[in-house]
Design a protein around this motif. Structure first.
Motif, PDB file in Angstrom:
ATOM      1  N   THR A   1     -35.601  64.381 -33.661  1.00 40.64           N
ATOM      2  CA  THR A   1     -34.339  64.573 -33.291  1.00 40.64           C
ATOM      3  C   THR A   1     -33.726  63.300 -33.027  1.00 40.64           C
ATOM      4  O   THR A   1     -32.476  63.045 -33.554  1.00 40.64           O
ATOM      5  N   TYR A   2     -34.440  62.295 -32.513  1.00 44.32           N
ATOM      6  CA  TYR A   2     -33.708  60.811 -32.236  1.00 44.32           C
ATOM      7  C   TYR A   2     -33.239  60.275 -33.475  1.00 44.32           C
ATOM      8  O   TYR A   2     -32.128  59.462 -33.217  1.00 44.32           O
ATOM      9  N   HIS A   3     -34.076  60.412 -34.426  1.00 48.80           N
ATOM     10  CA  HIS A   3     -33.487  59.792 -35.649  1.00 48.80           C
ATOM     11  C   HIS A   3     -32.740  60.588 -36.675  1.00 48.80           C
ATOM     12  O   HIS A   3     -32.114  59.797 -37.580  1.00 48.80           O
TER      13      HIS A   3
ATOM     14  N   LEU B   1     -27.141  51.269 -26.172  1.00 48.53           N
ATOM     15  CA  LEU B   1     -28.639  51.061 -26.632  1.00 48.53           C
ATOM     16  C   LEU B   1     -28.821  49.614 -26.018  1.00 48.53           C
ATOM     17  O   LEU B   1     -28.215  48.777 -25.775  1.00 48.53           O
ATOM     18  N   PRO B   2     -30.197  49.460 -25.675  1.00 49.98           N
ATOM     19  CA  PRO B   2     -30.695  48.184 -25.200  1.00 49.98           C
ATOM     20  C   PRO B   2     -30.937  47.093 -26.331  1.00 49.98           C
ATOM     21  O   PRO B   2     -30.687  47.374 -27.376  1.00 49.98           O
TER      22      PRO B   2
ATOM     23  N   GLY C   1     -34.637  52.689 -26.835  1.00 45.97           N
ATOM     24  CA  GLY C   1     -33.398  53.124 -26.261  1.00 45.97           C
ATOM     25  C   GLY C   1     -33.508  54.631 -25.983  1.00 45.97           C
ATOM     26  O   GLY C   1     -32.547  55.474 -26.005  1.00 45.97           O
ATOM     27  N   ARG C   2     -34.647  55.399 -26.485  1.00 45.11           N
ATOM     28  CA  ARG C   2     -34.719  56.773 -26.252  1.00 45.11           C
ATOM     29  C   ARG C   2     -34.800  57.354 -24.975  1.00 45.11           C
ATOM     30  O   ARG C   2     -35.458  57.054 -23.891  1.00 45.11           O
ATOM     31  N   GLY C   3     -33.776  58.332 -24.721  1.00 47.93           N
ATOM     32  CA  GLY C   3     -33.431  58.866 -23.491  1.00 47.93           C
ATOM     33  C   GLY C   3     -34.451  60.045 -23.178  1.00 47.93           C
ATOM     34  O   GLY C   3     -35.052  60.783 -24.156  1.00 47.93           O
ATOM     35  N   GLN C   4     -34.820  60.278 -21.908  1.00 45.66           N
ATOM     36  CA  GLN C   4     -35.398  61.228 -21.447  1.00 45.66           C
ATOM     37  C   GLN C   4     -34.704  62.715 -21.905  1.00 45.66           C
ATOM     38  O   GLN C   4     -33.546  62.796 -21.824  1.00 45.66           O
TER      39      GLN C   4
ATOM     40  N   GLU D   1     -44.002  67.379 -30.106  1.00 45.04           N
ATOM     41  CA  GLU D   1     -44.067  66.228 -29.255  1.00 45.04           C
ATOM     42  C   GLU D   1     -42.870  65.282 -28.539  1.00 45.04           C
ATOM     43  O   GLU D   1     -41.886  65.754 -29.305  1.00 45.04           O
ATOM     44  N   VAL D   2     -43.209  64.865 -27.513  1.00 49.93           N
ATOM     45  CA  VAL D   2     -42.092  64.214 -27.030  1.00 49.93           C
ATOM     46  C   VAL D   2     -42.271  62.573 -27.068  1.00 49.93           C
ATOM     47  O   VAL D   2     -43.774  62.250 -26.589  1.00 49.93           O
ATOM     48  N   GLU D   3     -41.635  61.919 -27.829  1.00 47.92           N
ATOM     49  CA  GLU D   3     -41.849  60.461 -27.978  1.00 47.92           C
ATOM     50  C   GLU D   3     -40.762  59.851 -27.621  1.00 47.92           C
ATOM     51  O   GLU D   3     -39.729  59.574 -28.035  1.00 47.92           O
ATOM     52  N   LEU D   4     -41.061  59.074 -26.280  1.00 48.41           N
ATOM     53  CA  LEU D   4     -40.050  58.282 -25.817  1.00 48.41           C
ATOM     54  C   LEU D   4     -40.235  56.803 -25.723  1.00 48.41           C
ATOM     55  O   LEU D   4     -41.426  56.570 -24.894  1.00 48.41           O
ATOM     56  N   PHE D   5     -39.618  55.866 -26.404  1.00 53.87           N
ATOM     57  CA  PHE D   5     -39.918  54.482 -26.251  1.00 53.87           C
ATOM     58  C   PHE D   5     -38.786  54.056 -25.201  1.00 53.87           C
ATOM     59  O   PHE D   5     -37.359  54.019 -25.497  1.00 53.87           O
ATOM     60  N   ASN D   6     -38.956  53.913 -24.105  1.00 54.65           N
ATOM     61  CA  ASN D   6     -37.943  53.487 -22.984  1.00 54.65           C
ATOM     62  C   ASN D   6     -38.582  52.379 -21.699  1.00 54.65           C
ATOM     63  O   ASN D   6     -39.585  52.952 -21.181  1.00 54.65           O
ATOM     64  N   ASP D   7     -37.874  51.376 -21.685  1.00 50.62           N
ATOM     65  CA  ASP D   7     -38.521  50.261 -20.534  1.00 50.62           C
ATOM     66  C   ASP D   7     -38.541  50.833 -19.218  1.00 50.62           C
ATOM     67  O   ASP D   7     -39.247  50.524 -18.562  1.00 50.62           O
ATOM     68  N   ASP D   8     -37.438  51.812 -19.019  1.00 50.94           N
ATOM     69  CA  ASP D   8     -37.174  52.156 -17.311  1.00 50.94           C
ATOM     70  C   ASP D   8     -38.507  53.011 -17.336  1.00 50.94           C
ATOM     71  O   ASP D   8     -39.205  53.220 -15.945  1.00 50.94           O
ATOM     72  N   LEU D   9     -38.604  53.986 -18.171  1.00 57.09           N
ATOM     73  CA  LEU D   9     -39.798  54.980 -17.951  1.00 57.09           C
ATOM     74  C   LEU D   9     -41.157  54.256 -17.909  1.00 57.09           C
ATOM     75  O   LEU D   9     -42.235  54.350 -17.077  1.00 57.09           O
ATOM     76  N   TRP D  10     -41.440  53.284 -18.667  1.00 59.38           N
ATOM     77  CA  TRP D  10     -42.658  52.522 -18.679  1.00 59.38           C
ATOM     78  C   TRP D  10     -42.785  51.497 -17.464  1.00 59.38           C
ATOM     79  O   TRP D  10     -44.105  51.541 -17.180  1.00 59.38           O
ATOM     80  N   ALA D  11     -41.719  51.393 -16.617  1.00 62.81           N
ATOM     81  CA  ALA D  11     -42.035  50.542 -15.575  1.00 62.81           C
ATOM     82  C   ALA D  11     -42.547  51.560 -14.403  1.00 62.81           C
ATOM     83  O   ALA D  11     -42.668  51.099 -13.369  1.00 62.81           O
TER      84      ALA D  11
END
Length: 257
Positions: free
Chosen positions: A161-163, A195-196, A202-205, A230-240
């Motif tokens: 969906t993101y793409h 976007l970062p 920049g993928r949002g929850q 699948e849920v696939e989130l690339f997100n620095d805030d989530l990773w922290a």
């Protein structure tokens, strides 16, 4: 990748506790842990490996050996789907037509090898902002134009969906893919702005952005797709943050949307 801060054993344990039945794995942490060991870990926990990510980058040197290795790893892990990020512009493929021609040629070379090992290739179109450096395949129609040259049990597509949310031709392409049995992977992420820097993370929850995720899932389900979501989130805030907390939050968001 949504909770890449977790080790594989931590991820598996959290999925089991929360009732998540499967996990999409990425090659880098699997290789670090050991492919055979990772396969045993997930299998003994009763989890399915929904996909392996990623193969592709066909516009760079060494693509064939690396992708054959990825196919072998997918087979060892017990997943039937290898997601492909096809590659962007390079010295060898300096424009979109040459890059897309190389991608189609490479997929054709790999499809029989994958098929012999029970692995399907899932071409993932990426948002056009990645066309130069990561993926010259930007729309679902472009991905299907390549996939349809080969048997559906060997080559299909990933619907993310993101793409794809921005493309008003995507709903018809989803129906086209579903009718041909070529939706091999379905992934969710939301679109938030700004976007970062670098735009990759920049993928949002789920539920925090502008994508109508319920409508997308209805669209995919109407094709007869019954595979994993699948849920696939690339997100620095989530990773922290604490990975188990993020996984719990993601599961709740998934059920909500």
């Amino acid at each position: 990748m949504t909770v890449k801060q977790l080790t594989l054993p931590e991820l598996v344990a959290a999925c089991v506790r929360l009732g998540v039945p499967g996990v999409g794995l990425w090659r880098e942490p699997v290789r670090e842990y050991g492919v055979e060991a990772a396969a045993a870990l997930v299998r003994e926990a009763g989890l399915a490996v929904t996909t392996l990510c990623r193969g592709g980058f066909f516009t760079t040197d060494g693509w064939e050996e690396e992708n054959r290795a990825a196919i072998d790893e997918a087979a060892t892990l017990g997943t039937d789907t290898l997601v492909l990020v096809s590659g962007g512009l390079t010295t060898a493929c300096p424009d979109l037509p040459s890059a897309r021609a190389r991608i189609a040629e490479a997929v054709g070379a790999l499809a029989p090898y994958a098929g012999e090992r029970g692995v399907r290739l899932a071409i993932e179109p990426l948002h056009p902002m990645y066309a130069a450096d990561r993926c010259a395949v930007s729309t679902l129609d472009q991905a299907l134009d390549i996939a349809e040259r080969f048997p559906a049990e060997q080559v299909g597509v990933t619907v993310d969906t993101y793409h794809l949310w921005w493309d008003d031709r995507a709903p018809a392409a989803v129906a086209r893919a579903g009718a041909a049995g070529r939706i091999h992977s379905y992934q969710l992420a939301d679109w938030t702005t700004p976007l970062p820097a670098g735009v990759l993370t920049g993928r949002g929850q789920l539920g925090t952005g502008v994508i109508d995720l319920r409508a997308w899932s209805d669209l995919v389900e109407k094709t007869g797709y019954t595979g994993p979501v699948e849920v696939e989130l690339f997100n620095d805030d989530l990773w922290a943050r604490d990975g188990v907390e993020v996984l719990e939050e993601t599961l709740a968001a998934f059920l909500d949307v």
